[in-house]
Design a protein around this motif. Structure first.
Motif, PDB file in Angstrom:
ATOM      1  N   THR A 167       0.823  -1.205   0.000  1.00  0.00           N
ATOM      2  CA  THR A 167       0.000   0.000   0.000  1.00  0.00           C
ATOM      3  C   THR A 167       0.858   1.256   0.000  1.00  0.00           C
ATOM      4  O   THR A 167       0.482   2.282  -0.556  1.00  0.00           O
ATOM      5  CB  THR A 167      -0.920   0.036   1.226  1.00  0.00           C
ATOM      6  OG1 THR A 167      -0.114  -0.187   2.392  1.00  0.00           O
ATOM      7  CG2 THR A 167      -1.978  -1.049   1.122  1.00  0.00           C
ATOM      8  N   ARG A 168       2.027   1.166   0.653  1.00  0.00           N
ATOM      9  CA  ARG A 168       2.920   2.323   0.623  1.00  0.00           C
ATOM     10  C   ARG A 168       4.312   1.923   1.123  1.00  0.00           C
ATOM     11  O   ARG A 168       4.480   0.905   1.804  1.00  0.00           O
ATOM     12  CB  ARG A 168       2.383   3.471   1.475  1.00  0.00           C
ATOM     13  CG  ARG A 168       2.262   3.115   2.949  1.00  0.00           C
ATOM     14  CD  ARG A 168       1.825   4.337   3.742  1.00  0.00           C
ATOM     15  NE  ARG A 168       1.999   4.106   5.164  1.00  0.00           N
ATOM     16  CZ  ARG A 168       1.934   5.054   6.086  1.00  0.00           C
ATOM     17  NH1 ARG A 168       1.711   6.300   5.728  1.00  0.00           N
ATOM     18  NH2 ARG A 168       2.092   4.776   7.356  1.00  0.00           N
ATOM     19  N   VAL A 169       5.273   2.740   0.742  1.00  0.00           N
ATOM     20  CA  VAL A 169       6.633   2.566   1.242  1.00  0.00           C
ATOM     21  C   VAL A 169       6.963   3.831   2.018  1.00  0.00           C
ATOM     22  O   VAL A 169       6.728   4.941   1.524  1.00  0.00           O
ATOM     23  CB  VAL A 169       7.634   2.385   0.085  1.00  0.00           C
ATOM     24  CG1 VAL A 169       9.058   2.299   0.614  1.00  0.00           C
ATOM     25  CG2 VAL A 169       7.300   1.145  -0.730  1.00  0.00           C
ATOM     26  N   THR A 170       7.460   3.671   3.249  1.00  0.00           N
ATOM     27  CA  THR A 170       7.765   4.867   4.037  1.00  0.00           C
ATOM     28  C   THR A 170       9.248   4.915   4.384  1.00  0.00           C
ATOM     29  O   THR A 170       9.921   3.880   4.448  1.00  0.00           O
ATOM     30  CB  THR A 170       6.969   4.895   5.359  1.00  0.00           C
ATOM     31  OG1 THR A 170       7.351   3.761   6.143  1.00  0.00           O
ATOM     32  CG2 THR A 170       5.484   4.845   5.110  1.00  0.00           C
ATOM     33  N   ILE A 171       9.730   6.143   4.565  1.00  0.00           N
ATOM     34  CA  ILE A 171      11.110   6.345   5.025  1.00  0.00           C
ATOM     35  C   ILE A 171      11.031   7.165   6.302  1.00  0.00           C
ATOM     36  O   ILE A 171      10.366   8.210   6.334  1.00  0.00           O
ATOM     37  CB  ILE A 171      11.945   7.107   3.974  1.00  0.00           C
ATOM     38  CG1 ILE A 171      11.778   6.458   2.599  1.00  0.00           C
ATOM     39  CG2 ILE A 171      13.409   7.126   4.373  1.00  0.00           C
ATOM     40  CD1 ILE A 171      12.405   7.267   1.482  1.00  0.00           C
ATOM     41  N   GLU A 172      11.654   6.679   7.362  1.00  0.00           N
ATOM     42  CA  GLU A 172      11.534   7.347   8.665  1.00  0.00           C
ATOM     43  C   GLU A 172      12.868   7.375   9.388  1.00  0.00           C
ATOM     44  O   GLU A 172      13.741   6.566   9.115  1.00  0.00           O
ATOM     45  CB  GLU A 172      10.538   6.597   9.565  1.00  0.00           C
ATOM     46  CG  GLU A 172       9.107   6.599   9.051  1.00  0.00           C
ATOM     47  CD  GLU A 172       8.292   5.470   9.674  1.00  0.00           C
ATOM     48  OE1 GLU A 172       8.343   5.316  10.899  1.00  0.00           O
ATOM     49  OE2 GLU A 172       7.622   4.750   8.908  1.00  0.00           O
ATOM     50  N   ARG A 173      12.957   8.324  10.336  1.00  0.00           N
ATOM     51  CA  ARG A 173      14.075   8.337  11.288  1.00  0.00           C
ATOM     52  C   ARG A 173      13.447   8.160  12.660  1.00  0.00           C
ATOM     53  O   ARG A 173      13.097   9.135  13.316  1.00  0.00           O
ATOM     54  CB  ARG A 173      14.842   9.669  11.252  1.00  0.00           C
ATOM     55  CG  ARG A 173      15.579   9.987   9.971  1.00  0.00           C
ATOM     56  CD  ARG A 173      16.771   9.093   9.724  1.00  0.00           C
ATOM     57  NE  ARG A 173      17.853   9.235  10.694  1.00  0.00           N
ATOM     58  CZ  ARG A 173      18.894  10.063  10.549  1.00  0.00           C
ATOM     59  NH1 ARG A 173      18.979  10.846   9.514  1.00  0.00           N
ATOM     60  NH2 ARG A 173      19.856  10.082  11.457  1.00  0.00           N
ATOM     61  N   PRO A 174      13.290   6.921  13.124  1.00  0.00           N
ATOM     62  CA  PRO A 174      12.557   6.692  14.374  1.00  0.00           C
ATOM     63  C   PRO A 174      13.187   7.394  15.571  1.00  0.00           C
ATOM     64  O   PRO A 174      12.500   7.769  16.514  1.00  0.00           O
ATOM     65  CB  PRO A 174      12.589   5.176  14.544  1.00  0.00           C
ATOM     66  CG  PRO A 174      13.662   4.690  13.637  1.00  0.00           C
ATOM     67  CD  PRO A 174      13.791   5.681  12.534  1.00  0.00           C
ATOM     68  N   ASP A 175      14.515   7.575  15.558  1.00  0.00           N
ATOM     69  CA  ASP A 175      15.164   8.217  16.697  1.00  0.00           C
ATOM     70  C   ASP A 175      15.497   9.679  16.405  1.00  0.00           C
ATOM     71  O   ASP A 175      16.367  10.267  17.032  1.00  0.00           O
ATOM     72  CB  ASP A 175      16.449   7.472  17.078  1.00  0.00           C
ATOM     73  CG  ASP A 175      16.177   6.007  17.347  1.00  0.00           C
ATOM     74  OD1 ASP A 175      15.102   5.732  17.904  1.00  0.00           O
ATOM     75  OD2 ASP A 175      17.015   5.171  16.984  1.00  0.00           O
ATOM     76  N   GLY A 176      14.827  10.225  15.390  1.00  0.00           N
ATOM     77  CA  GLY A 176      15.075  11.622  15.068  1.00  0.00           C
ATOM     78  C   GLY A 176      16.311  11.784  14.201  1.00  0.00           C
ATOM     79  O   GLY A 176      17.009  10.820  13.872  1.00  0.00           O
ATOM     80  N   ALA A 177      16.588  13.041  13.838  1.00  0.00           N
ATOM     81  CA  ALA A 177      17.665  13.335  12.904  1.00  0.00           C
ATOM     82  C   ALA A 177      19.030  12.974  13.465  1.00  0.00           C
ATOM     83  O   ALA A 177      19.978  12.773  12.715  1.00  0.00           O
ATOM     84  CB  ALA A 177      17.635  14.809  12.528  1.00  0.00           C
ATOM     85  N   ASP A 178      19.131  12.880  14.820  1.00  0.00           N
ATOM     86  CA  ASP A 178      20.432  12.559  15.411  1.00  0.00           C
ATOM     87  C   ASP A 178      20.592  11.066  15.655  1.00  0.00           C
ATOM     88  O   ASP A 178      21.648  10.611  16.103  1.00  0.00           O
ATOM     89  CB  ASP A 178      20.610  13.316  16.741  1.00  0.00           C
ATOM     90  CG  ASP A 178      20.537  14.817  16.512  1.00  0.00           C
ATOM     91  OD1 ASP A 178      20.975  15.244  15.424  1.00  0.00           O
ATOM     92  OD2 ASP A 178      20.038  15.529  17.397  1.00  0.00           O
TER      93      ASP A 178
END
Lengths: 230, 475
Positions: free
Chosen positions: B381-392
Motif C-alpha cells: 500500500t505504501r513505502v515509508t522512510i523514517e528516522r525513528p530516533d530523530g535526525a540525530d
C-alpha cells in the motif's frame, strides 16, 4: 526502432543455440550480425572486415574473452560489450580492464543489448558551441575531429574513453559524479554500475597522464566524482 | 564433530575435571605421596636413631650411678639422699627404694612417679627401662636393682629436648612435603599447559576453519605424538577445503549450465514477441505464458545462485554513499510498481539520510519486499522512510506496508527462512516467488549491517509492515 542499415555486430559465443537465438533477436532489432564460435575465429573475421561493435562471451574455449578483448584492442577502438556470468565477480573489472566498454550478465534480454549498443555507437557530444578546441594544460581535445593530443603528440583513445574525456571537458573545473557520467556516457540510470566509470577513468589516465599514479588532468574528488583540469 | 564427542563424554561423566586440572592434580598428588613417604621414613629413622642414642647414654649413666649407690649403701646407716646428691646429674630425678621406702632426690617428686610395670620388673631383680609421660613430657625411667643391699635405684630423665628436636624435624619435614606438593602442582600446571597448547592451537585453527578461512593449517612440530594429531587435523582440513571448493565449483557450474539455456530461451521468446501480431490468439496466449515463465525461471535461478553465493561467503558489496530518499524512489521506480505504491518520507530528515550501501542490492531488497506484498498480500500500500530516533539517531528505516492478512507472531521469524511460505504454504495460487525473496532480503540487509523484521501496521489496520533498518553515515 530501426538503425542504420549496415551496422555490423560480431557476436562471439561458443554455444551455437545461444548464438543463433541472439543473432535472430538482434537482426529483428535491425542489426546485421556476424557470428564467431571461438576467439581465433573472431580475430580472423575482424581482420577480414572490422565490425562496428563486438559482443564477447568471456567463457570461450581456446583464447578466452579477456585475451580476445586485449588482442582486438591492440589494433582497434571498436566498442566491445562483454557477457559475464555474474555482475559481482572480478570478471567485470577484469573485462573492463582488458578493454571492454560495457558488460551484460547472462541471461540478458536482446532488447537490453540493443540499447547498450545504441548507447555505445552514439557520437561524442560536441562541446558547447565555440569550444572547437579544449585545452587543459598540455592536454588538448578537438571534439569535432575526435582528436586528443598530449604535449603536442596525438594519442589514441577508444570511442568510450573519448566520450568520457569530452564529457569531463565539456564543463571545465566542474565535478562530475559517477551517476552523471554513467548517464551521459553509457546511458545508464540510477542503478548503473559505478565500476564502469572507475575502470574507464583508470584506463584514460594511462593514456592522458604522464604519471597515471599521480594524475594531473583527470582528478578524483573524494566522495563526489571526477574533474578534468589543466 | 569433536564438539559433539566432548559433549557425549561430558554426559557420561558430568563432574569430570578438565584435562589441565587433571594433569595438575595428578602431579600434585604424586608429589604429595612421594614427599609423605620420604618424610615419614626420614622421621621414623631419625627418631629411632636419636632415641636409641639418648636412651643408651642414659642407661649407661644410670648403671654407673647405680654402682656407686650400691657401694655407698653397703655402709651401715648410709643416707640414700646424700648418696644420690653425690652422683646427681642435671635434669635427672633420682629415686632410691630402700626396703620398700621411697627416697626421691627431689622432695617435690611424689611416690606415684614411677610406673608400676617398671617397678614390678625391677622388683623381680631385672634392670629395666621405660618411656612414659609425666608432667606433660616424655620421660625415660631406668631402674636397676641394687643386689645385696635390698634396694633399687631409679633415674628419671626428661626427653624434652629430644622431643623438641624431633618436633622441629617433623615440622621441617611437613613443610618440605607441603612445598614439594606445591612445586609438584606448579610443575603440573606447566606440563599441562605444554600438553594442552597444541590442543588450543588445534581449537583455534578449527574455529578459523569454521569461520571460513579454509586454508588454515597447523604448523608441523618435531614431536612424534603431536605429529599424529597435526597430520590428521591438516588432512581433515584439506579434505574439507577441497569439498567446499568442489561444492562452490558445482554451484558455478550449475550457474553456467542453467544460464545458457535461459539465454537461448529469452532470446528466442523475444524473437517470437516481435512477431506476436502474426500469431493466432491461442498462440499469443501461449507465448505470453512462455514469456512470463522464462522471466520467472530467470529470477528463480538468480535467487538460487545468489543464496548459494551468500552461503559460500562470496558476496562482495560495491559500497558507496547513498541518499536514502533517492535510492528508495529509484528502486520503486525500476521495480515496476511505481504507479501503485506511493513513497512517503515521514520524517523531514529521513529522505536526506546518507547510508553506505550497494545500491543495486538494496534495490533488490525493496523489489523483493514489493514482490512479497504482491504475492501474499494483494500488493504493497505504501513505502515509508523514517528516522525513528530523530535526525540525530543512528538508524534510518525503510518500511513496506500492505493490506493483506498480516503475519502472525509465530511466523514473524520463520518468514525470513528459505522456502518458507507462511501458514498458507499450500496455497501458492499465481504466486511468482521463488521462496527465497525474504531470505535474500535478510542476507542483503545483514551484509549492510542492518536489521529486517515484520510487525503489525502502526495504524492498527489489517496488514503487515516489513521494516528494514540501516545505519546512517555520520557526516
Amino acid at each position: 526502432m530501426m538503425v542504420d542499415v549496415g551496422t555490423r555486430i560480431l557476436a562471439v559465443e561458443d554455444d551455437e543455440r545461444i548464438r543463433t537465438a541472439v543473432k535472430m533477436a538482434l537482426e529483428d532489432e535491425g542489426w546485421s550480425v556476424e557470428e564467431a564460435a571461438t576467439g581465433e575465429d573472431a580475430i580472423d573475421a575482424f581482420a577480414r572486415s572490422p565490425a562496428d561493435v563486438v559482443l564477447i562471451d568471456i567463457m570461450l574455449p581456446g583464447i578466452d574473452g579477456f585475451e580476445l578483448c586485449r588482442t582486438l584492442r591492440r589494433s582497434s577502438d571498436v566498442p566491445i560489450v562483454m557477457v559475464t556470468a555474474r555482475a559481482d565477480t572480478h570478471d567485470v573489472v577484469a573485462g573492463l580492464e582488458a578493454g571492454a566498454d560495457d558488460y551484460l550478465t547472462k541471461p540478458f534480454a536482446p532488447k537490453e543489448l540493443s540499447a547498450r549498443i545504441r548507447a555505445l555507437l552514439r557520437r561524442a557530444r560536441p562541446g558547447q558551441p565555440g569550444h572547437q578546441r579544449l585545452a587543459f594544460g598540455d592536454l588538448e581535445i578537438i571534439p569535432e575531429e575526435g582528436k586528443v593530443t598530449l604535449a603536442g603528440r596525438e594519442i589514441h583513445l577508444t570511442k568510450t574513453e573519448f566520450r568520457l574525456l569530452c564529457e569531463l571537458g565539456s564543463n571545465p573545473g566542474r565535478v562530475f559524479s559517477r551517476e552523471m557520467l554513467l548517464d551521459r556516457v553509457w546511458g545508464y540510470g540510477y542503478f548503473g554500475d559505478g565500476r564502469l566509470v572507475d575502470v574507464h577513468v583508470r584506463r584514460l589516465r594511462t593514456k592522458v597522464e604522464i604519471d597515471p599514479a599521480n594524475p594531473r588532468h583527470v582528478v578524483t574528488v573524494r566522495g563526489l566524482g571526477y574533474r578534468l583540469q589543466g | 564433530m569433536p564438539r559433539s564427542r566432548t559433549r557425549g563424554l561430558a554426559r557420561f561423566r558430568p563432574r569430570r575435571l578438565g584435562l589441565r586440572a587433571r594433569i595438575t592434580l595428578l602431579f600434585a598428588l604424586g608429589a604429595l605421596l612421594l614427599s609423605v613417604v620420604l618424610a615419614g621414613t626420614t622421621y621414623v629413622t631419625t627418631r629411632g636413631a636419636l632415641l636409641r642414642q639418648r636412651e643408651s647414654a642414659i642407661v649407661r649413666q644410670t648403671f654407673i650411678d647405680a654402682k656407686v649407690m650400691r657401694e655407698g649403701l653397703k655402709v651401715a646407716n648410709a643416707n640414700p639422699a646424700e648418696l644420690m646428691a653425690s652422683v646427681q646429674s642435671v635434669g635427672t630425678v633420682q629415686i632410691t627404694v630402700v626396703n620398700g621406702k621411697i627416697v626421691p632426690s627431689n622432695p617435690l617428686v611424689g611416690n606415684n612417679v614411677l610406673p608400676e610395670s617398671l617397678v614390678e620388673r625391677v622388683n623381680v631383680g631385672v634392670p629395666a627401662r621405660m618411656r612414659f609421660d609425666f608432667d606433660g613430657q616424655t620421660q625415660l625411667g631406668v631402674g636397676i636393682p641394687l643386689v645385696g643391699v635390698g634396694a633399687a635405684y631409679y633415674e628419671i630423665v626428661s626427653l624434652k629436648e629430644l622431643t623438641n628436636t624431633l618436633r622441629s624435624v617433623a615440622v621441617a619435614l611437613i613443610g618440605a612435603a607441603a612445598l614439594t606438593t606445591v612445586l609438584g602442582a606448579l610443575l603440573g600446571i606447566w606440563a599441562s599447559r605444554r600438553v594442552v597448547r597444541p590442543l588450543a592451537e588445534a581449537a583455534n585453527a578449527a574455529e578459523a576453519i569454521a569461520g571460513g578461512r579454509l586454508d588454515t593449517r597447523l604448523e608441523a612440530v618435531d614431536d612424534r605424538d603431536l605429529d599424529l594429531l597435526i597430520t590428521a587435523f591438516n588432512e581433515m582440513a584439506s579434505a574439507l577445503q577441497s569439498r567446499v571448493e568442489r561444492d562452490a565449483r558445482f554451484a558455478s557450474d550449475v550457474s553456467h549450465e542453467l544460464r545458457s539455456p535461459l539465454m537461448t530461451l529469452s532470446a528466442a521468446v523475444e524473437v517470437l514477441q516481435g512477431r506476436r501480431e502474426d500469431l493466432a490468439e491461442r498462440a499469443q496466449a501461449a507465448l505470453d505464458l512462455l514469456s512470463s515463465e522464462v522471466t520467472r525461471f530467470s529470477g528463480l535461478v538468480e535467487d538460487l545462485l545468489e543464496i548459494s553465493r551468500f552461503d559460500a561467503g562470496a558476496v562482495k558489496l560495491d559500497l558507496e554513499r547513498v541518499n536514502v530518499g533517492e535510492l528508495v524512489h529509484a528502486a520503486v521506480a525500476v521495480s515496476g510498481y511505481e504507479h501503485d505504491v506511493p513513497v512517503l518520507v515521514l520524517d523531514e530528515s529521513a529522505g536526506d539520510a546518507v547510508i553506505r550501501a550497494d545500491k543495486r542490492r538494496l534495490a533488490r531488497v525493496i523489489a523483493n519486499l514489493l514482490d512479497n506484498a504482491r504475492n501474499y498480500a494483494g500488493g504493497a500500500t505504501r513505502v515509508t522512510i523514517e528516522r525513528p530516533d530523530g535526525a540525530d539517531g543512528d538508524g534510518v528505516v525503510i518500511a513496506v506496508e500492505d493490506a493483506g492478512p498480516g503475519v502472525g507472531p509465530d511466523d514473524r521469524l520463520h518468514i525470513f527462512e528459505r522456502f518458507n511460505r507462511g501458514t498458507g504454504a499450500g496455497n501458492r495460487g499465481l504466486s511468482e516467488g521463488s521462496g527465497l525473496g525474504l531470505a535474500l532480503v535478510q542476507e542483503h540487509v545483514k551484509l549492510h549491517r542492518g536489521r529486517v523484521w515484520v510487525e503489525d501496521r502502526p495504524d492498527g489496520a489489517e496488514g503487515a509492515r516489513f521494516v528494514v533498518e540501516l545505519p546512517v553515515v555520520t557526516p
